[in-house]
Write a protein that holds these residues in place. Structure first.
Motif, short mmCIF file in Angstrom:
data_model
loop_
_atom_site.label_atom_id
_atom_site.label_comp_id
_atom_site.label_asym_id
_atom_site.label_seq_id
_atom_site.Cartn_x
_atom_site.Cartn_y
_atom_site.Cartn_z
N SER A 75 0.81 -0.99 0.14
CA SER A 75 -0.01 -0.09 0.02
C SER A 75 0.81 1.21 -0.17
O SER A 75 0.40 2.32 -0.54
CB SER A 75 -0.88 0.17 1.17
N ASP A 76 1.90 1.20 0.38
CA ASP A 76 2.75 2.31 0.53
C ASP A 76 3.04 3.08 -0.99
O ASP A 76 3.16 4.15 -0.98
CB ASP A 76 4.46 2.07 1.26
N ALA A 77 3.22 1.96 -1.89
CA ALA A 77 3.60 2.82 -3.12
C ALA A 77 2.30 3.55 -3.78
O ALA A 77 2.52 4.62 -4.31
CB ALA A 77 3.67 1.50 -4.11
N GLY A 78 1.18 2.97 -3.58
CA GLY A 78 0.00 3.60 -3.88
C GLY A 78 -0.16 5.01 -3.08
O GLY A 78 -0.68 5.87 -3.48
N ALA A 79 0.00 4.91 -1.47
CA ALA A 79 -0.11 5.94 -0.70
C ALA A 79 0.77 7.19 -1.11
O ALA A 79 0.36 8.23 -0.87
CB ALA A 79 0.03 5.56 0.63
N SER A 80 1.97 6.90 -1.70
CA SER A 80 3.08 7.99 -1.98
C SER A 80 2.38 9.03 -2.95
O SER A 80 3.08 10.09 -3.21
CB SER A 80 4.19 7.29 -2.55
N THR A 81 1.20 8.62 -3.74
CA THR A 81 0.64 9.56 -4.83
C THR A 81 -0.42 10.39 -4.24
O THR A 81 -0.86 11.40 -4.49
CB THR A 81 -0.21 8.88 -5.93
N VAL A 82 -0.39 10.30 -2.98
CA VAL A 82 -1.44 11.40 -2.25
C VAL A 82 -0.68 11.85 -1.07
O VAL A 82 -0.08 11.49 -0.21
CB VAL A 82 -2.65 10.45 -1.53
N SER A 83 -0.69 13.42 -0.90
CA SER A 83 -0.19 13.94 0.09
C SER A 83 -1.20 14.16 1.20
O SER A 83 -2.15 14.97 1.08
CB SER A 83 0.45 15.30 -0.49
N LEU A 84 -0.65 13.73 2.26
CA LEU A 84 -1.43 13.94 3.70
C LEU A 84 -0.95 15.06 4.35
O LEU A 84 -1.34 14.99 5.84
CB LEU A 84 -1.91 12.75 4.39
N GLU A 85 -0.06 15.70 3.85
CA GLU A 85 0.62 16.79 4.60
C GLU A 85 -0.04 17.77 5.19
O GLU A 85 -1.15 18.20 5.02
CB GLU A 85 1.59 17.60 3.66
N GLY A 86 0.21 18.00 6.72
CA GLY A 86 -0.64 18.96 7.67
C GLY A 86 -1.62 17.99 8.35
O GLY A 86 -2.18 18.95 9.27
N LEU A 87 -1.78 16.87 8.16
CA LEU A 87 -2.54 16.23 8.76
C LEU A 87 -2.01 15.86 10.25
O LEU A 87 -0.82 15.21 10.22
CB LEU A 87 -3.45 15.00 8.25
N PRO A 88 -2.80 15.64 11.33
CA PRO A 88 -2.10 14.90 12.39
C PRO A 88 -1.67 13.44 12.52
O PRO A 88 -2.17 12.90 11.59
CB PRO A 88 -3.25 15.15 13.66
N ASP A 89 -0.82 13.10 13.11
CA ASP A 89 -0.40 11.68 13.07
C ASP A 89 -1.23 10.71 13.46
O ASP A 89 -1.41 9.57 13.13
CB ASP A 89 0.92 11.63 13.82
N ALA A 90 -2.19 11.09 14.55
CA ALA A 90 -3.45 10.26 14.91
C ALA A 90 -4.55 10.92 15.10
O ALA A 90 -4.66 12.23 15.28
CB ALA A 90 -2.81 9.71 16.21
N ILE A 91 -5.81 10.15 15.01
CA ILE A 91 -6.85 10.71 15.28
C ILE A 91 -7.21 10.65 16.89
O ILE A 91 -7.34 9.62 17.50
CB ILE A 91 -8.25 9.99 14.54
N GLU A 92 -7.08 11.88 17.51
CA GLU A 92 -7.20 11.84 18.91
C GLU A 92 -8.29 12.98 19.29
O GLU A 92 -8.81 13.70 18.64
CB GLU A 92 -5.82 12.50 19.49
N ARG A 93 -8.70 12.79 20.65
CA ARG A 93 -9.57 13.70 21.11
C ARG A 93 -9.27 15.06 20.86
O ARG A 93 -7.98 15.57 21.45
CB ARG A 93 -10.06 13.28 22.72
N GLY A 94 -10.35 15.93 20.18
CA GLY A 94 -9.94 17.46 20.09
C GLY A 94 -8.97 17.72 19.15
O GLY A 94 -8.88 19.02 18.92
N VAL A 95 -8.78 16.82 18.19
CA VAL A 95 -7.74 17.05 17.20
C VAL A 95 -8.57 16.97 15.97
O VAL A 95 -9.14 15.82 15.65
CB VAL A 95 -6.49 16.13 17.19
N GLU A 96 -8.57 17.99 15.01
CA GLU A 96 -9.41 17.82 13.89
C GLU A 96 -8.81 17.10 12.57
O GLU A 96 -7.46 17.39 12.36
CB GLU A 96 -9.91 19.30 13.46
N VAL A 97 -9.47 16.41 11.89
CA VAL A 97 -8.83 15.72 10.86
C VAL A 97 -10.02 16.09 9.82
O VAL A 97 -11.13 15.71 9.78
CB VAL A 97 -8.84 14.18 10.80
N LYS A 98 -9.58 16.78 8.74
CA LYS A 98 -10.44 17.23 7.63
C LYS A 98 -10.09 16.93 6.08
O LYS A 98 -8.78 16.89 5.85
CB LYS A 98 -10.34 18.90 7.44
N ALA A 99 -10.95 16.03 5.56
CA ALA A 99 -10.48 15.37 4.30
C ALA A 99 -10.92 16.56 3.23
O ALA A 99 -11.68 17.45 3.14
CB ALA A 99 -11.42 14.23 3.97
N LEU A 100 -10.00 16.45 2.05
CA LEU A 100 -10.13 17.22 1.03
C LEU A 100 -10.39 16.43 -0.25
O LEU A 100 -9.89 15.34 -0.32
CB LEU A 100 -8.86 18.19 0.79
#
Length: 534
Positions: free
Chosen positions: A31-56
């Motif tokens: 999956s790493d090869a496919g994931a490299s085509t998508v930049s998730l820069e700026g998103l937190p490293d984990a989904i945690e309480r009070g931390v926003e993850v917004k999809a684009l």
């Protein structure tokens, strides 16, 4: 009904000290090869309480989003009163993705007959809730679910690829094929009972310390309360499977297979069981003893003689003051609060097995799958990725509309508001499958916290959790055995039989006549192969 066995989750507010694997791992390998085509820069490293993850939309560059598409999602359970409001906001949010979501709820009374028909091709279906207790294995064997390869996940579900706990994927992988996306939260799964404390006080009943105390409470209600008020000790509906879970917790058992009623069980000794330790639950002496207690209670009038066909769940009946007890996980607190809205009513939850282990819920206990017949599996995957990992959409489905159904404090804890009754938190089945452990309720009542704290030192993960039985080679036999169990288990669990031993022996013999030994042979062969890799 088995529908509730592991259905509604423990309230996340109770689980802060027992959570593991809450979304801080990433899937790897191809999956790493496919994931490299998508930049998730700026998103937190984990989904945690009070931390926003917004999809684009640009996260889904590998999916054709030019044309509008409606994703049809099927869930089990009853429709919340404010569902249309929530769905409207979800679809407003999905507009930039040229996507619309349409949801069909298969009610508790209908889903057992509808589920397979929906997947058989009679309906347009893209996403569907599934679980080991909700036909996951039988439908996977039919090829009803779309295979989720590493490359597909990386391309169509980049957020899930980033945040899903790595160890969780094994639990929805059957014969090397991943067929569903599991929840992203592992947690304790103790079983407790809730009772009418005001009725205990009325009849001078001491606090419940064990199963025998609970049984005496039930018999007392049936003798002294039911004739006058009509309140059953337990307003049973369909079966007493949750009560069986409470009972077997006394014997430190785990399930090596949880598939509707075809449960393969073993007694946990601290070691990984060998195949000789595992057999169908109904062949254990503990189930026979339980069945005899059920007959004693049924004969005493603890529940209706029409319990097999009741359409009002035991939980709703308890909340509506038609029943004096229920058994389940920490979801009982929801119905306790409902009952206590009536003046003079008080409820208490009791852990009857304080000296026994508490199992940890599997990631795969609640899952979302893409239907094999989906007209657009990539778009279905994207919607699942969004509702699972985008914190706004995830919160909408799990706990409703902020400011209407809940409020959020500065520390990221939520509080249910008055209108939460129109959209009770964590009751939509999708919420069980998309939870990440980040939504935690503020001000946990002491009675709930006390139960959770008492579980901490006793939690054990089922060591066979990653073993998945593929019944493809014996599907005709498993279907035949299940048909027998569906005929017998509910009435045995409800004590609605003349002779427990004779009926249980008859059921077991019919299971063998239907091919149980063939199922055992295949199960044990696969288990041995899995055991050798541990």
């Amino acid at each position: 009904m088995k529908r509730k066995t592991l259905a509604l989750m423990l309230a996340s507010c109770m689980l802060a000290s027992t959570l593991t694997g809450c979304g801080n791992s990433t899937t790897t390998s191809s999956s790493d090869a496919g994931a490299s085509t998508v930049s998730l820069e700026g998103l937190p490293d984990a989904i945690e309480r009070g931390v926003e993850v917004k999809a684009l939309p640009e996260y889904y560059a590998g999916i054709d989003l030019k044309k509008d598409y409606t994703v049809n999602m099927y869930l089990i359970g009853d429709t919340p009163n404010d569902w249309d409001k929530v769905l409207g906001l979800i679809n407003d949010y999905l507009e930039p993705f040229n996507t619309n979501l349409d949801v069909t709820f298969m009610s508790w009374s209908d889903y057992q007959t509808m589920y397979s028909l929906v997947l058989a091709g009679g309906e347009e279906v893209d996403l569907i809730f599934t679980a080991p207790w909700c036909y996951m294995y039988t439908e996977a064997a039919k090829g009803s679910f779309y295979e989720l390869t590493d490359d597909f996940i990386a391309r169509a579900m980049p957020l899930t690829n980033k945040y899903q706990a790595k160890e969780s994927w094994d639990e929805t992988t059957i014969s090397g094929k991943t067929i569903a996306v599991p929840s992203n939260q592992a947690q304790s799964m103790g079983k407790i009972v809730a009772v009418r404390q005001d009725l205990m006080d009325k009849y001078g009943i001491a606090p419940l310390a064990n199963w025998d105390d609970y049984k005496q409470y039930m018999l007392t209600i049936a003798e002294k309360e039911t004739p006058d008020s009509g309140i059953y000790a337990l307003a049973a509906c369909g079966d007493n499977n949750e009560l069986w879970d409470v009972y077997r917790q006394q014997t430190d058992t785990f399930l090596a297979l949880d598939s509707n009623y075809l449960d393969m069980m073993y007694e946990y000794t601290g070691e990984l069981p060998t195949k000789e330790d595992i057999k169908m639950a109904y062949e254990f002496d503990s189930f026979r003893a339980y069945a005899k207690d059920m007959k004693e209670m049924a004969d005493a009038g603890c529940w209706s003689r029409g319990a097999l066909t009741n359409t009002v769940t035991d939980d709703d009946a308890f909340g509506n003051l038609q029943g004096a007890s229920i058994a389940w996980n920490a979801s009982v607190f929801t119905y306790m609060k409902q009952a206590e809205k009536t003046e003079g009513v008080a409820c208490t939850a009791y852990d009857l097995t304080t000296n026994n282990l508490v199992g940890a819920e599997a990631y795969s206990n609640n899952d979302m799958a893409i239907a094999a017949g989906s007209a657009n599996p990539e778009r279905a995957a994207m919607v699942l990725d969004l509702i699972k990992c985008d914190t706004y959409l995830n919160s909408l489905i799990c706990i409703g509309i902020e400011g209407e159904h809940y409020s959020m404090d500065a520390d990221g804890y939520y509080t249910a508001l008055e209108k939460a009754t129109e959209y009770p938190n964590m009751t939509v089945s999708a919420s069980w499958a998309i939870k990440n452990g980040n939504l935690q309720q503020a001000g946990t009542p002491e009675r709930e916290k006390a139960i959770a704290d008492a579980w901490d030192a006793r939690v054990k993960m089922n060591p066979t959790i990653t073993f998945v039985f593929d019944d493809t080679n014996v599907s005709a036999y498993t279907a035949a055995v299940n048909a027998v169990l569906n005929d017998y288990v509910p009435m045995i669990e409800l004590g609605l039989v003349d002779d427990v031993d004779a009926t249980l022996d008859e059921m077991i013999q019919k299971c063998y006549d239907a091919g149980l030994q063939n199922v055992y042979d295949e199960f044990y062969a696969q288990y041995d192969a899995w055991y050798a890799t541990r």
